[in-house]
Design an enzyme around this catalytic site. Structure first.
Site, PDB file in Angstrom:
ATOM      1  CE1 TYR A 111     -33.634  11.710  16.980  1.00  0.00           C
ATOM      2  CE2 TYR A 111     -33.381   9.788  18.413  1.00  0.00           C
ATOM      3  CZ  TYR A 111     -32.862  10.670  17.477  1.00  0.00           C
ATOM      4  OH  TYR A 111     -31.578  10.505  17.018  1.00  0.00           O
TER       5      TYR A 111
ATOM      6  N   GLY B 229     -30.830  12.115  14.982  1.00  0.00           N
ATOM      7  CA  GLY B 229     -29.916  13.188  15.319  1.00  0.00           C
ATOM      8  C   GLY B 229     -30.394  14.534  14.832  1.00  0.00           C
TER       9      GLY B 229
END
Length: 520
Positions: free
Chosen positions: A44, A51
């Site tokens: 991530y 997001g």
């Protein structure tokens, strides 16, 4: 927290270094990150979008460009630029959090933050634009951009491009690598800066509120007995007891404050059925219940200190890298819930103390309650004097104090109650910690101004009743303040006087003077 406060006030550049063991920890987390990137798994914010866009994986060669774009699309802040002390505190806290070594960022960006602090190169950070959940994304993007030579900074009192300021100071911008932009912006350092400085200032206000209460009791010739230990020992909130003890100590040596017996007088004789006492035997709540009000602030400070300390010494970005197990962890340490809760509680407690002091001031200026003081603390003049009837003393000051108090009180609504689902419902529960922390700092500043007004009025009242009867420490306070603000003989502007006293209160100068062990 005191270290953060000290650095925030250093205008000529603080000298700070990154510890060698911190650099070692940081290097280990980099090795984990590089190994995981090489494995091809999506990480991530490193090899994925941010997001709600985390389902978009990119190749490692795009990772650096992704970080650059992150800093650009997040620079959407609005409103006033944060004060210099807040920016310094933000920079120190962010460097400290990253130095823990779990954020997969090299030591070079962190060292550059410290070098910028040393040269007082301060990013211009707009106050507004953070929901306080995925950290302070918008505010911290301005700090991160400055490290790369983008954006605008303040350097030597001048506004200039970050690249120019770095070049002038002999510093080199950094080229951010994978994860490093996210590590810089995805944290709680901006909101924590506001809360940390608010905490330190609230601590001074708690001390000064005890001092003001003691002086108000002296001027009213109140009883010392209402602050004796017995009732407070039997309602054992630590802050309440500390406040009562402080007031007792401030009253030591006072010939103005009396005892319950002085207020009761001789009482009724056996044949009397009624006696009008010369004054009530109890003070209004703003005097008598002061330890109970100030004690709430003191006890709030006790637990808030732990929460703030945890926050500013934590790894609060996402994801975090564990060098021991060579794993990456997706979590939500950027969430500012503890900051929001502590800030709202602190704001409410400080505003409550401000309301107390405003009511004490009202007792001084209103002849219906001031026990013989002239209306609005006007310096007495003979009725035949040409100045008779022309002056209004502290009338305007009391109005201003009430306005400031009301402004502070209206900021005590818990902002965390207004969570807004945002960012395509990825950030569907947010803390609003940044707004709460900004409000807490605003409240402490407003109540600092209220306290300054009250202090000047107390000195005026002391001169009117006889300052030579003050206790040891309240007399020190009176002498110190009289060195800054003269007696109000006739109407004059008081705004600058109040500002000087507020500064002396907030920066601790007043406390150090009053509490000096070798003072007269």
């Amino acid at each position: 927290m005191d270290e953060v406060h000290c650095v925030s006030r250093v205008r000529n550049g603080a000298t700070l270094n990154l510890a060698e063991d911190a650099a070692v920890r940081m290097k280990k987390s980099l090795q984990v990150k590089d190994s995981l990137i090489a494995s091809g798994i999506p990480i991530y914010g490193v090899t994925t979008g941010f997001g709600d866009s985390s389902n978009h994986q990119i190749g490692p060669r795009k990772a650096a460009a992704l970080q650059r774009n992150l800093l650009r699309f997040l620079r959407v802040g609005t409103g006033p630029v944060a004060p210099d002390d807040i920016v310094r505190a933000t920079m120190l806290i962010r460097a400290n959090c990253l130095a823990r070594g779990h954020s997969a960022i090299r030591h070079e960006p962190v060292r550059l933050i410290l070098d910028m602090l040393h040269n007082d190169i301060l990013p211009r950070i707009p106050e507004r634009g953070s929901v306080g959940a995925s950290g302070d994304l918008a505010p911290l993007s301005y700090l991160a951009a400055a490290l790369t030579g983008e954006g605008t900074v303040t350097f030597r009192g001048e506004r200039m491009p970050a690249a120019e300021a770095l070049r002038t100071a002999g510093l080199t911008p950094v080229e951010l690598e994978a994860k490093e932009g996210l590590a810089l912006v995805n944290g709680t350092s901006f909101m924590s800066a506001y809360l940390t400085l608010a905490f330190v200032e609230a601590r001074e206000l708690a001390w000064c509120a005890d001092l003001c209460t003691a002086m108000a009791a002296e001027i009213r010739r109140s009883s010392k007995d209402q602050f004796t230990a017995f009732p407070h020992d039997n309602k054992p909130h630590p802050g309440q007891g500390t406040s009562a003890q402080n007031i007792r100590e401030f009253l030591e040596g006072s010939s103005l404050a009396g005892a319950d017996a002085d207020l009761r007088g001789d009482g009724l004789t056996e044949d009397d059925g009624y006696l009008e006492l010369r004054r009530g035997i109890q003070d209004p709540y703003s005097i008598r219940c002061a330890p109970h009000v100030i004690g709430v602030l003191r006890d709030t400070l006790l637990w808030a200190e732990q929460w703030i300390g945890n926050e500013i010494n934590s790894s609060n970005d996402n994801p975090l890298f564990d060098a021991e197990s060579s794993t990456v962890h997706n979590s939500g340490n950027f969430y500012g819930g503890h900051v929001a809760q502590a800030a709202s509680a602190l704001a409410a407690a400080v505003a409550g103390v401000g309301d107390l002091l405003d009511r004490q001031l009202q007792l001084l200026v209103d002849p219906k309650f001031s026990l013989g003081l002239p209306a609005n603390l006007i310096a007495p003049v003979d009725p035949t004097d040409a100045a008779a009837g022309l002056h209004h003393g502290f009338k305007g000051a009391q109005i201003a104090a009430s306005a400031l108090t009301a402004e502070a009180l209206h900021l005590t609504m818990p902002v965390s109650s207004f969570s807004r689902s945002t960012e395509a419902h990825n950030q569907d529960k947010v803390s609003m910690g940044t707004i709460a922390a900004r409000h807490a700092r605003t409240v402490t500043r407003l109540i600092g101004e209220v306290t300054a007004i009250h202090l000047v009025a107390l000195c005026q009242a002391a001169d009117l009743v006889g300052a030579d009867g003050l206790g040891l420490r309240t007399a020190r306070c009176h002498r110190y303040l009289r060195g800054i603000v003269p007696f109000l003989q006739e109407d004059r502007p008081l705004d600058e006087d109040f500002g000087r006293i507020a500064d002396a209160l907030i920066d601790g100068s007043l406390r150090r003077e009053v509490m000096a062990p070798d003072g007269p």
